[in-house]
Design a protein around this motif. Structure first.
Motif, short mmCIF file in Angstrom:
data_model
loop_
_atom_site.label_atom_id
_atom_site.label_comp_id
_atom_site.label_asym_id
_atom_site.label_seq_id
_atom_site.Cartn_x
_atom_site.Cartn_y
_atom_site.Cartn_z
N HIS A 272 0.81 -1.22 0.00
CA HIS A 272 0.00 0.00 0.00
C HIS A 272 0.85 1.26 0.00
O HIS A 272 0.48 2.27 -0.63
CB HIS A 272 -0.94 0.00 1.21
CG HIS A 272 -2.01 -1.04 1.13
ND1 HIS A 272 -3.16 -0.98 1.88
CD2 HIS A 272 -2.12 -2.17 0.39
CE1 HIS A 272 -3.92 -2.02 1.61
NE2 HIS A 272 -3.31 -2.76 0.72
N GLU A 273 1.97 1.22 0.69
CA GLU A 273 2.79 2.42 0.80
C GLU A 273 3.47 2.80 -0.52
O GLU A 273 3.98 3.91 -0.67
CB GLU A 273 3.86 2.24 1.89
CG GLU A 273 4.94 1.22 1.59
CD GLU A 273 4.56 -0.21 1.99
OE1 GLU A 273 5.48 -1.03 2.13
OE2 GLU A 273 3.35 -0.48 2.14
N HIS A 274 3.44 1.86 -1.48
CA HIS A 274 4.10 2.12 -2.76
C HIS A 274 3.13 2.26 -3.92
O HIS A 274 3.57 2.34 -5.08
CB HIS A 274 5.09 0.99 -3.07
CG HIS A 274 6.23 0.90 -2.11
ND1 HIS A 274 7.10 1.95 -1.87
CD2 HIS A 274 6.65 -0.12 -1.30
CE1 HIS A 274 8.00 1.58 -0.98
NE2 HIS A 274 7.75 0.34 -0.61
N ILE A 275 1.81 2.27 -3.65
CA ILE A 275 0.84 2.39 -4.73
C ILE A 275 1.11 3.68 -5.50
O ILE A 275 1.22 4.76 -4.92
CB ILE A 275 -0.60 2.39 -4.18
CG1 ILE A 275 -0.89 1.07 -3.46
CG2 ILE A 275 -1.61 2.62 -5.31
CD1 ILE A 275 -0.77 -0.16 -4.31
N GLY A 276 1.21 3.56 -6.81
CA GLY A 276 1.53 4.71 -7.66
C GLY A 276 2.95 4.66 -8.17
O GLY A 276 3.32 5.41 -9.07
N THR A 277 3.77 3.75 -7.61
CA THR A 277 5.13 3.55 -8.08
C THR A 277 5.27 2.10 -8.54
O THR A 277 4.39 1.27 -8.29
CB THR A 277 6.17 3.83 -6.99
OG1 THR A 277 6.23 2.72 -6.08
CG2 THR A 277 5.83 5.09 -6.22
N ALA A 278 6.40 1.78 -9.16
CA ALA A 278 6.61 0.43 -9.67
C ALA A 278 6.60 -0.62 -8.57
O ALA A 278 6.28 -1.79 -8.82
CB ALA A 278 7.94 0.37 -10.42
N LEU A 279 6.91 -0.24 -7.35
CA LEU A 279 6.91 -1.20 -6.24
C LEU A 279 5.50 -1.55 -5.79
O LEU A 279 5.31 -2.53 -5.06
CB LEU A 279 7.71 -0.63 -5.05
CG LEU A 279 9.19 -0.38 -5.31
CD1 LEU A 279 9.83 0.30 -4.10
CD2 LEU A 279 9.91 -1.69 -5.62
N GLY A 280 4.52 -0.77 -6.22
CA GLY A 280 3.13 -1.02 -5.84
C GLY A 280 2.23 -1.28 -7.02
O GLY A 280 1.01 -1.13 -6.92
N GLU A 281 2.83 -1.66 -8.16
CA GLU A 281 2.06 -1.94 -9.36
C GLU A 281 2.20 -3.41 -9.76
O GLU A 281 3.22 -4.04 -9.48
CB GLU A 281 2.53 -1.06 -10.52
CG GLU A 281 2.26 0.42 -10.31
CD GLU A 281 2.84 1.27 -11.43
OE1 GLU A 281 3.44 0.69 -12.36
OE2 GLU A 281 2.70 2.50 -11.36
#
Length: 495
Positions: A272-281
């Motif tokens: 959740h903390e990375h949603i919007g970046t490659a780590l959260g996609e």
């Protein structure tokens, strides 16, 4: 705040804007009044143009240039910058007016497709499909892929893949799948699906809600509604699923919902903390489809799944199943028969439908097949590959929503996802051998926990080919899927 932190906050802001477009698309398929389609097309166009403008600001390019030279970034941060850089490069090469035109067209095309399918009228939809195909080729040309536009679209959905590599994988699958399908269809044992009739929709809805919640879907951050074609959209914070109901085909809504739940669980499991970046996609659509297909097939069609759920299902539909034995019920759950409709097909014959669409898409992009000739070529190849000819275009070329949204190159992901799902399943069983026993008790947490650890938490650190190798120790191939289908279905269809 460091440049990296400022940059990632901006990525998350842009992703939030993009999610608004996603909600518009969800609403369009679930709630939109029929005479509001034209205005929704304008709304979608305006939002797409806004997101494109924000994502291609010169400031974004300046941050990227600085961060690419920053030697203090760790590997995860480098991945975020690298993936964002690729997307920035792609978007800056695509004109804003093109983005606007495409969004408006796909919105209008969706409604044209829905009406054409209902009316069995391909001719009314063909102009939209032709324009979508033209725009798909135009977009590829902006990225320097005018000579290989289909490869561009395959790579968009599954980075690292192209038509040649898929062709090689599909050939191995077809060589072993076709005789297996024939062996099962030639069996004297036939599932009786006529017993699955007159199942009240309200009780279907209540049952699938109970099932999907127990599988792990968080309804406090998601919901399920009805649409013409089942789908899942959104992200970990707000996951939207849809299904459809038929009182004389209750397993359709159930397995469609479990399929979409697999997608939803993947989205909800991304960090959740990375949603919007490659780590959260998500790591491409083959990986996404592997999650949906694993839950739908390896889990939900297993004897252990139904050992737990059959008593609940019988209690819910006591009159409908009163004269049906457990053996006949389980055979109906795993019925194998040729069906012209992809989403209604069993998992044994399903991939034949993908082979068909792959051949058609290749021909469309090569220019050897005109849109006007698509219905007849669909019917010809369906007879050749799937084994039957659709009765009309509604159950043939008009059955899928994907091309109305210009989602060319997506169909192969379903089959690649099936291959990966089988490999993941055997890796899971090897590492957590108690899974079948736990599922029989209604405990599906070991499956979800393993997927969270090995797939979901990694975002885009590894795409399908690399993930397959690292998690299962095998290159992506047809071998595990054929093994699984043999082990699941030959005992059921052997005298």
């Amino acid at each position: 705040m460091s440049t990296y932190d400022t940059f990632t906050e901006d990525l998350k802001r842009i992703a939030a804007l993009g999610s608004i477009s996603g909600l518009l698309e969800w609403d369009e398929q679930v709630n939109l009044p029929p005479e509001s389609a034209d205005y929704r097309a304008r709304q979608s166009s305006a939002m797409s143009e806004l997101v494109h403008r924000e994502a291609t600001r010169s400031q974004v390019g300046e941050w990227l240039a600085e961060l690419k030279e920053d030697t203090s970034l760790d590997l995860d941060q480098q991945l975020v910058v690298s993936e964002a850089g690729k997307e920035y490069d792609r978007l800056t090469k695509i004109p804003a007016d093109f983005v606007s035109r495409k969004a408006e067209l796909t919105s209008l095309a969706f409604h044209a497709w829905g009406k054409a399918r209902a009316d069995n009228d391909f001719a009314s939809y063909a102009p939209y499909l032709e324009r979508n195909l033209e725009l798909a080729k135009e977009e590829a040309s902006y990225l320097g892929c005018a000579d290989d536009p289909y490869d561009y679209w395959i790579d968009r959905f599954d980075p690292g893949m192209d038509a040649t590599s898929i062709q090689r994988i599909f050939k191995g699958l077809k060589d072993e799948l076709v005789p297996l399908v024939r062996q099962i269809l030639d069996s004297s044992i036939k599932a009786n699906t006529d017993c699955m009739k007159d199942f009240p929709v309200d009780r279907q809805e209540a049952f699938l809600r109970e099932v999907t919640e127990r599988l792990g879907f968080n309804y406090r951050r998601g919901r399920i509604d009805r649409s013409l074609h089942p789908f899942c959209s959104g992200n970990a914070f707000d996951t939207r699923m849809t299904t459809r109901f038929f009182k004389d085909n209750p397993l359709d809504s159930l397995f469609s919902s479990i399929h979409e739940t697999g997608h939803g669980l993947y989205e909800q499991g991304l960090p959740h903390e990375h949603i919007g970046t490659a780590l959260g996609e998500a790591a491409g659509m083959a990986v996404h489809e592997s999650q949906s297909r694993l839950w739908e097939n390896q889990v939900a069609r297993s004897p252990e799944f139904w050992k737990f759920w059959e008593p609940v299902y019988r209690e819910t539909f006591d009159q409908q199943l009163s004269g049906v034995s457990s053996h006949d019920f389980y055979l109906a759950v795993n019925s194998v028969a040729l069906n012209p409709i992809r989403v209604d097909s069993d998992e044994v014959t399903y991939n034949l439908h993908i082979l068909l669409r792959f051949e058609l898409e290749k021909a469309l992009f090569e220019g050897s097949l005109a849109v006007s000739d698509l219905p007849e070529e669909w019917n010809r190849l369906s007879e050749q590959i799937v084994g039957l000819r659709p009765r009309n275009d509604s159950e043939g070329v008009l059955q899928d929503v994907h091309w109305s949204g210009a989602a060319f190159g997506y169909f192969p992901s379903y089959c690649l996802g099936n291959l990966l799902a089988a490999q993941l399943w055997y890796a899971l069983l090897e590492q957590v051998p108690s899974v079948p026993e736990e599922m029989a008790k209604g405990n599906f947490s070991p499956v979800l926990d393993w997927l969270r650890t090995n797939v979901h938490q990694h975002g885009r650190r590894r795409f399908a080919l690399e993930l397959s190798k690292e998690v299962t120790g095998q290159d992506l191939s047809h071998v595990s899927l054929i093994r699984y289908l043999r082990e699941r279905y030959l005992p059921l269809y052997s005298s």
